[in-house]
Write a protein that holds these residues in place. Structure first.
Motif, PDB file in Angstrom:
ATOM      1  N   MET A  74       0.804  -1.203   0.000  1.00 24.13           N
ATOM      2  CA  MET A  74       0.000   0.000   0.000  1.00 24.13           C
ATOM      3  C   MET A  74       0.852   1.274   0.000  1.00 24.13           C
ATOM      4  O   MET A  74       0.335   2.367  -0.071  1.00 24.13           O
ATOM      5  CB  MET A  74      -0.921   0.017   1.235  1.00 24.13           C
ATOM      6  CG  MET A  74      -1.916  -1.118   1.261  1.00 24.13           C
ATOM      7  SD  MET A  74      -3.141  -0.944  -0.084  1.00 24.13           S
ATOM      8  CE  MET A  74      -4.175  -2.348   0.241  1.00 24.13           C
ATOM      9  N   ASP A 105     -10.200   4.901  -7.524  1.00 22.57           N
ATOM     10  CA  ASP A 105      -9.942   4.201  -6.265  1.00 22.57           C
ATOM     11  C   ASP A 105      -9.810   2.698  -6.496  1.00 22.57           C
ATOM     12  O   ASP A 105      -8.860   2.062  -6.002  1.00 22.57           O
ATOM     13  CB  ASP A 105     -11.079   4.500  -5.285  1.00 22.57           C
ATOM     14  CG  ASP A 105     -10.899   3.799  -3.949  1.00 22.57           C
ATOM     15  OD1 ASP A 105      -9.747   3.666  -3.483  1.00 22.57           O
ATOM     16  OD2 ASP A 105     -11.910   3.391  -3.353  1.00 22.57           O
ATOM     17  N   THR A 112      -6.581   1.877  -8.296  1.00 26.15           N
ATOM     18  CA  THR A 112      -5.423   2.017  -7.409  1.00 26.15           C
ATOM     19  C   THR A 112      -5.300   0.820  -6.482  1.00 26.15           C
ATOM     20  O   THR A 112      -4.203   0.291  -6.268  1.00 26.15           O
ATOM     21  CB  THR A 112      -5.551   3.310  -6.574  1.00 26.15           C
ATOM     22  OG1 THR A 112      -5.645   4.427  -7.460  1.00 26.15           O
ATOM     23  CG2 THR A 112      -4.346   3.500  -5.668  1.00 26.15           C
ATOM     24  N   ARG A 113      -6.421   0.363  -5.949  1.00 25.33           N
ATOM     25  CA  ARG A 113      -6.400  -0.788  -5.045  1.00 25.33           C
ATOM     26  C   ARG A 113      -5.836  -2.026  -5.734  1.00 25.33           C
ATOM     27  O   ARG A 113      -4.996  -2.740  -5.164  1.00 25.33           O
ATOM     28  CB  ARG A 113      -7.816  -1.079  -4.530  1.00 25.33           C
ATOM     29  CG  ARG A 113      -8.366  -0.063  -3.543  1.00 25.33           C
ATOM     30  CD  ARG A 113      -9.843  -0.327  -3.284  1.00 25.33           C
ATOM     31  NE  ARG A 113     -10.477   0.741  -2.535  1.00 25.33           N
ATOM     32  CZ  ARG A 113     -10.767   0.696  -1.225  1.00 25.33           C
ATOM     33  NH1 ARG A 113     -10.457  -0.387  -0.525  1.00 25.33           N
ATOM     34  NH2 ARG A 113     -11.358   1.712  -0.628  1.00 25.33           N
ATOM     35  N   ARG A 143       0.474   4.046  -2.842  1.00 24.70           N
ATOM     36  CA  ARG A 143      -0.778   4.745  -3.124  1.00 24.70           C
ATOM     37  C   ARG A 143      -0.693   6.241  -2.847  1.00 24.70           C
ATOM     38  O   ARG A 143      -1.103   7.045  -3.680  1.00 24.70           O
ATOM     39  CB  ARG A 143      -1.927   4.110  -2.337  1.00 24.70           C
ATOM     40  CG  ARG A 143      -3.302   4.656  -2.740  1.00 24.70           C
ATOM     41  CD  ARG A 143      -4.421   4.011  -1.963  1.00 24.70           C
ATOM     42  NE  ARG A 143      -4.482   2.577  -2.175  1.00 24.70           N
ATOM     43  CZ  ARG A 143      -5.362   1.781  -1.562  1.00 24.70           C
ATOM     44  NH1 ARG A 143      -6.207   2.275  -0.698  1.00 24.70           N
ATOM     45  NH2 ARG A 143      -5.358   0.487  -1.802  1.00 24.70           N
ATOM     46  N   LEU A 182     -15.743  -2.808  -2.232  1.00 28.41           N
ATOM     47  CA  LEU A 182     -14.431  -2.174  -2.290  1.00 28.41           C
ATOM     48  C   LEU A 182     -13.481  -2.815  -1.275  1.00 28.41           C
ATOM     49  O   LEU A 182     -12.306  -3.049  -1.577  1.00 28.41           O
ATOM     50  CB  LEU A 182     -14.553  -0.674  -2.012  1.00 28.41           C
ATOM     51  CG  LEU A 182     -15.308   0.158  -3.052  1.00 28.41           C
ATOM     52  CD1 LEU A 182     -15.436   1.595  -2.562  1.00 28.41           C
ATOM     53  CD2 LEU A 182     -14.611   0.112  -4.406  1.00 28.41           C
ATOM     54  N   SER A 183     -13.989  -3.096  -0.096  1.00 28.39           N
ATOM     55  CA  SER A 183     -13.149  -3.700   0.940  1.00 28.39           C
ATOM     56  C   SER A 183     -12.635  -5.065   0.507  1.00 28.39           C
ATOM     57  O   SER A 183     -11.492  -5.434   0.807  1.00 28.39           O
ATOM     58  CB  SER A 183     -13.953  -3.817   2.239  1.00 28.39           C
ATOM     59  OG  SER A 183     -13.177  -4.421   3.251  1.00 28.39           O
ATOM     60  N   ASP A 237      -2.083  -2.003  -6.465  1.00 28.04           N
ATOM     61  CA  ASP A 237      -1.272  -2.219  -5.272  1.00 28.04           C
ATOM     62  C   ASP A 237      -1.085  -3.709  -4.969  1.00 28.04           C
ATOM     63  O   ASP A 237      -0.156  -4.077  -4.249  1.00 28.04           O
ATOM     64  CB  ASP A 237      -1.919  -1.547  -4.054  1.00 28.04           C
ATOM     65  CG  ASP A 237      -1.688  -0.049  -4.022  1.00 28.04           C
ATOM     66  OD1 ASP A 237      -0.809   0.435  -4.760  1.00 28.04           O
ATOM     67  OD2 ASP A 237      -2.383   0.629  -3.248  1.00 28.04           O
ATOM     68  N   ARG A 238      -1.969  -4.558  -5.539  1.00 23.93           N
ATOM     69  CA  ARG A 238      -1.951  -5.967  -5.160  1.00 23.93           C
ATOM     70  C   ARG A 238      -1.588  -6.906  -6.305  1.00 23.93           C
ATOM     71  O   ARG A 238      -1.004  -7.960  -6.073  1.00 23.93           O
ATOM     72  CB  ARG A 238      -3.332  -6.364  -4.604  1.00 23.93           C
ATOM     73  CG  ARG A 238      -3.803  -5.502  -3.434  1.00 23.93           C
ATOM     74  CD  ARG A 238      -4.923  -6.177  -2.692  1.00 23.93           C
ATOM     75  NE  ARG A 238      -4.449  -7.408  -2.071  1.00 23.93           N
ATOM     76  CZ  ARG A 238      -5.220  -8.472  -1.841  1.00 23.93           C
ATOM     77  NH1 ARG A 238      -6.491  -8.453  -2.198  1.00 23.93           N
ATOM     78  NH2 ARG A 238      -4.724  -9.546  -1.268  1.00 23.93           N
ATOM     79  N   ASP A 267      -9.308  -5.430  -1.196  1.00 29.05           N
ATOM     80  CA  ASP A 267      -8.122  -5.384  -0.336  1.00 29.05           C
ATOM     81  C   ASP A 267      -7.903  -6.670   0.445  1.00 29.05           C
ATOM     82  O   ASP A 267      -6.786  -6.931   0.904  1.00 29.05           O
ATOM     83  CB  ASP A 267      -8.241  -4.226   0.662  1.00 29.05           C
ATOM     84  CG  ASP A 267      -8.222  -2.863  -0.005  1.00 29.05           C
ATOM     85  OD1 ASP A 267      -7.606  -2.733  -1.074  1.00 29.05           O
ATOM     86  OD2 ASP A 267      -8.830  -1.930   0.553  1.00 29.05           O
TER      87      ASP A 267
END
Length: 211
Positions: free
Chosen positions: A1, A54, A57-58, A4, A118-119, A61-62, A122
């Motif tokens: 993360m 958003d 971007t998430r 970001r 959205l959660s 990151d993964r 992650d």
């Protein structure tokens, strides 16, 4: 993360530069009212685009998958650029960037993801998060294609119509690409949002109440 915040800072700087350009180059036409098609389209599309940035971007990151990361980066950069352009118009029209946005129900019917969805981007294992991202973004883009329709009508300011056409073409192509990427992962799209299926009367009423 850790990447970001730096990426968001770069995108924010680019948006500020685009606002300045919009102020210098926008056509000198009459200022649209707060309830006009143009202002409602811009304010709702800013909200819609912000969630797409958003989500992109998430997943960047993964994910380690090159094609998916490239698609996500394209969405990040193009939609952040368009956010800057639309905020520039609001500034030029002497209107605040904020103001009434979509209700949660209206946003859902326009294909936007819920906080729980959205959660999951992650928390799911990376491969599952990639599939979910593609599903959510396809549905999100489908909602955007419905949102541009009023801005394509005759009488809408030409710069707004031009942006609406750009969104329509770009996101239509991205839907086709992401659908193929999803099929390669053995999965299919989520049900289309109400904006696409035609069950939009209630969503439209909610949007009216929000404004």
């Amino acid at each position: 993360m850790t990447r970001r915040p730096a990426l968001i800072a770069v995108l924010a700087l680019a948006a500020a530069l685009l606002i300045a350009a919009a102020l210098a180059l926008a056509p000198r036409l009459g200022t649209p009212g707060a309830q006009s098609v143009e202002v409602r389209f811009v304010r709702e599309m800013i909200q819609h685009h912000a969630q797409a940035v958003d989500m992109a971007t998430r997943i960047r990151d993964r994910s380690e998958e090159r094609t998916l990361r490239s698609v996500a980066l394209d969405i990040q950069l193009s939609q952040q650029e368009q956010i800057g352009q639309m905020r520039g118009w609001l500034t030029l029209w002497n209107l605040p960037w904020g103001g009434p946005g979509m209700t949660a129900e209206h946003a859902r019917m326009m294909g936007m993801a819920t906080p729980a969805e959205l959660s999951r981007l992650d928390t799911l294992p990376p491969a599952d998060a990639e599939r979910l991202f593609l599903q959510l973004m396809i549905r999100h883009h489908q909602g955007a294609l419905a949102m541009v329709k009023p801005a394509l009508a005759p009488g809408v300011r030409p710069e707004v119509r031009t942006l609406a056409r750009q969104i329509d073409a770009a996101q239509g192509g991205e839907i086709r690409l992401m659908t193929a990427m999803l099929a390669a992962r053995g999965a299919g799209p989520l049900p289309a949002p109400a904006a696409v299926t035609g069950d939009l009367d209630h969503a439209g009423m909610e949007g009216e109440h929000a404004h």
